[in-house]
Design a protein around this motif. Structure first.
Motif, mmCIF file in Angstrom:
data_model
loop_
_atom_site.group_PDB
_atom_site.id
_atom_site.type_symbol
_atom_site.label_atom_id
_atom_site.label_comp_id
_atom_site.label_asym_id
_atom_site.label_seq_id
_atom_site.Cartn_x
_atom_site.Cartn_y
_atom_site.Cartn_z
ATOM 1 N N PRO A 162 -15.114 -9.410 -13.609
ATOM 2 C CA PRO A 162 -15.832 -8.280 -14.207
ATOM 3 C C PRO A 162 -16.827 -8.701 -15.275
ATOM 4 C CG PRO A 162 -13.488 -7.808 -14.065
ATOM 5 C CD PRO A 162 -13.655 -9.256 -13.751
ATOM 6 N N ALA A 163 -16.493 -9.781 -16.013
ATOM 7 C CA ALA A 163 -17.369 -10.208 -17.109
ATOM 8 C C ALA A 163 -18.705 -10.742 -16.618
ATOM 9 C CB ALA A 163 -16.665 -11.268 -17.970
ATOM 10 N N ILE A 164 -18.718 -11.423 -15.450
ATOM 11 C CA ILE A 164 -19.979 -11.973 -14.962
ATOM 12 C C ILE A 164 -20.679 -11.032 -13.988
ATOM 13 C CG2 ILE A 164 -19.121 -14.325 -15.243
ATOM 14 C CD1 ILE A 164 -18.968 -14.517 -12.187
ATOM 15 N N MET A 324 -25.012 -12.047 -20.852
ATOM 16 C CA MET A 324 -23.601 -11.772 -20.615
ATOM 17 C C MET A 324 -22.882 -12.957 -19.974
ATOM 18 S SD MET A 324 -23.311 -8.509 -21.550
ATOM 19 C CE MET A 324 -21.956 -7.718 -20.680
ATOM 20 N N LEU A 325 -23.651 -13.918 -19.434
ATOM 21 C CA LEU A 325 -23.059 -15.021 -18.681
ATOM 22 C C LEU A 325 -22.194 -15.965 -19.514
ATOM 23 C CD1 LEU A 325 -22.767 -16.545 -16.025
ATOM 24 C CD2 LEU A 325 -24.918 -17.721 -16.539
ATOM 25 N N PRO A 326 -22.649 -16.438 -20.693
ATOM 26 C CA PRO A 326 -21.838 -17.417 -21.429
ATOM 27 C C PRO A 326 -20.423 -16.937 -21.726
ATOM 28 C CG PRO A 326 -24.047 -17.295 -22.356
ATOM 29 C CD PRO A 326 -23.942 -16.178 -21.370
ATOM 30 N N GLY A 327 -20.276 -15.663 -22.056
ATOM 31 C CA GLY A 327 -18.942 -15.139 -22.338
ATOM 32 C C GLY A 327 -18.041 -15.201 -21.124
ATOM 33 N N GLY A 328 -18.572 -14.822 -19.964
ATOM 34 C CA GLY A 328 -17.786 -14.882 -18.742
ATOM 35 C C GLY A 328 -17.410 -16.301 -18.362
ATOM 36 N N VAL A 329 -18.356 -17.227 -18.490
ATOM 37 C CA VAL A 329 -18.079 -18.634 -18.185
ATOM 38 C C VAL A 329 -17.018 -19.183 -19.125
ATOM 39 C CG1 VAL A 329 -19.052 -20.953 -18.188
ATOM 40 C CG2 VAL A 329 -20.351 -19.058 -17.185
ATOM 41 N N ASN A 385 -14.829 -12.635 -25.636
ATOM 42 C CA ASN A 385 -14.239 -13.169 -24.413
ATOM 43 C C ASN A 385 -13.273 -14.305 -24.692
ATOM 44 O OD1 ASN A 385 -15.924 -11.324 -23.197
ATOM 45 N ND2 ASN A 385 -16.679 -12.734 -21.649
ATOM 46 N N LEU A 386 -13.555 -15.099 -25.737
ATOM 47 C CA LEU A 386 -12.630 -16.165 -26.125
ATOM 48 C C LEU A 386 -11.289 -15.566 -26.542
ATOM 49 C CD1 LEU A 386 -12.070 -19.154 -26.853
ATOM 50 C CD2 LEU A 386 -12.948 -18.637 -29.151
#
Length: 493
Positions: A162-164, A324-329, A385-386
């Motif tokens: 969902p995050a990515i 939004m990508l770095p948080g999902g990764v 996200n962390l």
């Protein structure tokens, strides 16, 4: 129970003396398939502003492409307790992926909002089966000593996918029409079905189970009424609600009360639609409450951030997706590590600091305004996200690992249902708070962008307060009492 019995994958589906079924490919395909289908929960977030223009709908109406997806899942998932007990894994996998592929095709061909929403509902019906199917399979075939690591991988599915979603959507929308969000997913779904024909075998047990239509109707009315009512609050703020929000909420509450009473009666004869004896486990009950809070915060922020970035800061969809990508990764990278730490140390040393970090990040989001730097938004989102990454795996493993084998399917169904209800409630709540705040700011003369920023601020303040309360609850997280003497490993019996 011996180690051999714990490793036993359930009732064999091959003749006596036949080689044991390899469960690795089955789990790998289930994980990959679940990742693809759950990615679609939030893939519409970034696309909402464009869809509002293309389909001529309001923000509150467009929100239903996400809320309706989650709402459908919250209605279908309670049925999976019965489905997982009654039907073999292979048949359920093909049913789930066929529904998802059909819904994807309908959405890709949709001429207007109504058909697009119908396609999303069919997609969600398939998605609803996949997550409990994955949980129950892992609980049955993976030894307790390795469940933390495996649940870490599953966390990538339920949290990272969902995050990515917004990133994937942003990349697609930067070059293609919104329909390509479905056309590009369809071949992947069809490939999963083809691989399933080769790899998926029945590695879990089935048992006689009675379907209770009344319980199914009560669950649908209960969960559906609550989420529909919450969504109407957002529409009522703009004067477009067809009925007063309190009506469906009241219907939902009454239906759930009757549903619970019926389950308590049925479980005396082991025929409950959802066996609520799962809540006799203190670890399960507390973990489920915290999962509800975490999922509300995650999905609320996932729906609100793209709206804020596009409508308040006027950023394009590709930029929003990349932000939004770095948080999902990050969540995906730490998930297996967190799972390994759980196997060694148990839940509390991970959940408490994780929730503190997540709450701090939500407070950081209350600082977002018209002149907020992009680097600060990305940093705060990564921090959120962390923190959530340190919470998901321990809570889910602690909850499901504390149940006896006979309640695995019901525990998976209950946990998955409440995750989706929480996601839908968080989405509706955050959008509602944003709409009310924006309307209030607009009434004082603020321009649309400033009003949006004011509404986002109000929503994140409430989210931060809820997360702060959840920090207190994490102080009570413990390993299940029956394994305290054996160390941190959670045994499912």
């Amino acid at each position: 129970m011996t180690l051999e019995n714990d490793l036993r994958p359930g009732r064999p589906s091959t003749p006596s003396g036949a080689p044991a079924i390899r469960t690795g490919p089955v789990i790998a395909l289930l994980v990959a398939s679940a990742f693809v289908v759950i990615l679609n929960e939030t893939i519409m977030g970034v696309a909402l502003p464009r869809l509002m223009v293309d389909l001529d709908v309001t923000a509150a109406t467009a929100q239903w492409l996400t809320t309706g997806f989650l709402l459908t899942m919250s209605i279908v998932i309670p049925c999976t307790g019965y489905l997982l007990a009654r039907f073999p894994l292979r048949g359920l996998f093909f049913t789930a992926m066929s529904l998802f592929a059909t819904g994807t095709l309908v959405a890709a061909l949709a001429p207007g909002f109504e058909v697009l929403l119908a396609g999303r509902v069919v997609q969600a019906s398939g998605t609803a089966i996949m997550l409990p199917l994955l949980f129950t399979t892992v609980l049955n075939v993976v030894p307790a000593t390795h469940r933390g690591r495996m649940m870490g991988v599953i966390s990538i599915v339920i949290a990272v996918a969902p995050a990515i979603g917004p990133t994937v959507a942003g990349a697609i929308l930067s070059a293609l029409d919104w329909r390509w969000m479905f056309w590009l997913v369809l071949p992947i779904a069809l490939l999963a079905i083809a691989l399933g024909a080769v790899w998926v075998r029945n590695v879990t047990e089935t048992s006689p189970a009675t379907f209770d239509p009344l319980s199914a109707l009560l669950a649908a009315a209960g969960f559906g009424g609550l989420i529909y009512g919450l969504s109407l609050v957002g529409e009522s703020a703009s004067g477009h609600a067809p009925v007063a929000p309190g009506i469906p909420v009241a219907v939902g509450v009454v239906a759930l009360i009757v549903f619970v009473r019926r389950q308590l009666t049925l479980q005396r004869t082991d025929s409950a639609f959802l066996d609520l004896r799962t809540f006799a486990s203190r670890s399960f009950s507390l973990a489920v409450v915290l999962v509800v809070v975490v999922m509300s915060a995650l999905f609320g922020s996932l729906i609100l951030l793209p709206l804020y970035l596009q409508q308040a800061l006027a950023l394009d969809t590709l930029t929003v997706g990349l932000m939004m990508l770095p948080g999902g990764v990050l969540m995906g990278v730490i998930a297996p590590v967190v799972g390994a730490l759980f196997d060694r140390y148990g839940p509390r040393p991970l959940v408490l600091p994780g929730m503190v970090v997540a709450a701090a990040a939500l407070w950081g989001m209350t600082t977002f305004g018209m002149d907020t730097a992009i680097w600060w938004i990305v940093a705060v989102h990564m921090t959120l996200n962390l923190g959530l990454g340190f919470v998901f795996t321990p809570l889910l493993t602690s909850a499901l690992g504390s149940l006896p084998r006979a309640l695995y399917s019901h525990g998976s169904a209950i946990t998955s249902t409440l995750q989706q209800v929480a996601g839908a409630a968080g989405t509706a709540l955050f959008v509602t708070l944003m709409s009310v705040g924006a309307a209030g700011a607009a009434a004082t003369g603020a321009d649309p962008a400033e009003a949006m920023a004011a509404g986002v601020h109000r929503a994140f303040v409430v989210g931060a307060v809820i997360a702060s309360v959840a920090v207190v609850l994490t102080l009570f997280v413990r390993k299940p009492a029956e394994v305290e003497a054996e160390g941190p490993v959670l045994v499912g019996h």
